[in-house]
Design a protein around this motif. Structure first.
Motif, short mmCIF file in Angstrom:
data_model
loop_
_atom_site.label_atom_id
_atom_site.label_comp_id
_atom_site.label_asym_id
_atom_site.label_seq_id
_atom_site.Cartn_x
_atom_site.Cartn_y
_atom_site.Cartn_z
N ASP A 163 5.00 -14.36 -3.91
CA ASP A 163 4.88 -13.79 -2.57
C ASP A 163 6.15 -13.08 -2.12
O ASP A 163 6.09 -12.06 -1.42
CB ASP A 163 4.51 -14.89 -1.56
N GLU A 164 7.30 -13.61 -2.51
CA GLU A 164 8.55 -13.01 -2.05
C GLU A 164 8.77 -11.61 -2.64
O GLU A 164 9.63 -10.85 -2.17
CB GLU A 164 9.75 -13.90 -2.38
N ASP A 166 6.27 -9.48 -2.64
CA ASP A 166 5.27 -8.70 -1.91
C ASP A 166 4.10 -8.26 -2.79
O ASP A 166 3.78 -7.07 -2.89
CB ASP A 166 5.92 -7.48 -1.25
N HIS A 168 0.88 -8.58 -2.40
CA HIS A 168 -0.20 -7.90 -1.68
C HIS A 168 0.20 -6.47 -1.29
O HIS A 168 -0.60 -5.54 -1.39
CB HIS A 168 -0.59 -8.69 -0.43
N GLY A 213 2.65 -17.40 -9.45
CA GLY A 213 2.24 -17.51 -8.06
C GLY A 213 0.73 -17.59 -7.98
O GLY A 213 0.08 -16.64 -7.48
N ARG A 215 -2.88 -18.42 -6.52
CA ARG A 215 -3.25 -18.29 -5.12
C ARG A 215 -4.63 -18.86 -4.82
O ARG A 215 -5.46 -19.02 -5.71
CB ARG A 215 -3.19 -16.80 -4.72
N GLU A 219 -6.20 -16.11 -0.22
CA GLU A 219 -5.04 -15.30 -0.59
C GLU A 219 -5.43 -14.20 -1.59
O GLU A 219 -4.91 -13.08 -1.53
CB GLU A 219 -3.94 -16.18 -1.18
#
Length: 262
Positions: A163-164, A166, A168, A213, A215, A219
């Motif tokens: 997530d860090e 980015d 998405h 990561g 999800r 998510e």
């Protein structure tokens, strides 16, 4: 048929790499002891997941070609394993154009296998990271016509982007470059279907220096924001339009979907 002209960086055989671990899980031989060490510690379900991902890609690519899609941008290509995406789509659309992208130098070494296109079609390869979407799109524009529909393929890739970094935002920016009528094809490891297995896989990859990561369903759904999911929607990889002979698909810890750009 072209490849990125930049010189190939050296392959780091002292650190595991996702593409090579994936190759090992699929029974390939283009990996090193450090990759095998990670793969051997993974639960047996990891091999099932790798196979399920490939089978989903095959079905999705066949479906898209059947819809007349003749342009594909495949990011996170991995080490060539036949049939490759271009071989599948060019059976239906011989003139199809496919641009492959990966950042592992060993994939570049095998790029010739990805570039054996049907005589009427085109295949191309660029060595780049999905975290460099502008570079990928800039190169792809030399091969693909971004005024006509394109299928963007992200198979078992985005769970390697935490997530860090980015994840998405990266996908949304890539989709934003596609014209109406294009498609996003994405599969992603789940953290909420088999939580204990997911935690075990994540831990073993971390020991090999690879951060994952995984999800939850909500998510993963976010990757498709603003798009129209095609039936059967976001399901597990084995539930996405399985062969008629498989009335009761096997369980899967992978979410998968195809969605249309409005």
């Amino acid at each position: 048929m072209t490849t990125d002209p930049k010189p190939s960086p050296q392959i780091d055989t002292g650190k595991a790499h996702p593409a090579r671990v994936y190759d090992w899980l699929l029974g390939g031989k283009d990996n090193y002891p450090v990759d095998e060490a990670v793969g051997e510690k993974l639960p047996p379900e990891a091999r099932d997941a790798a196979r399920q991902n490939r089978e989903f890609m095959h079905r999705a690519a066949t479906w898209l070609a059947g819809q007349g899609i003749d342009q594909f941008l495949d990011i996170g290509t991995g080490i060539p394993t036949e049939p490759n995406l271009h071989q599948i789509v060019q059976r239906t659309v011989p003139t199809a154009k496919v641009v492959y992208t990966d950042y592992d130098p060993i994939v570049l070494r095998h790029a010739e296998a990805l570039l054996i296109s049907h005589a009427d079609g085109v295949t191309d390869y660029i060595q780049a990271d999905v975290r460099q979407p502008e570079l990928i799109v800039e190169h792809a524009r030399h091969v693909l016509d971004f005024t006509r529909p394109i299928a963007l393929s992200l198979i078992a890739l985005m769970h390697f982007i935490p997530d860090e970094q980015d994840a998405h935002g990266i996908v949304h920016n890539l989709v934003a470059t596609l014209p109406s009528g294009s498609y996003l094809v994405l599969s992603h490891a789940a953290s909420d279907l088999y939580p204990e297995l997911a935690a075990q896989v994540t831990a073993e990859y971390a020991k090999g220096g690879i951060k994952l990561g995984f999800r939850t369903r909500p998510e993963v759904t976010r990757f498709f924001d603003g798009l129209d999911l095609v039936p059967p929607g976001l399901v597990t990889a084995t539930e996405w339009n399985p062969p008629a002979s498989e009335r009761d698909p096997e369980g899967s810890g992978i979410y998968a979907a195809v969605a249309r750009v409005r």
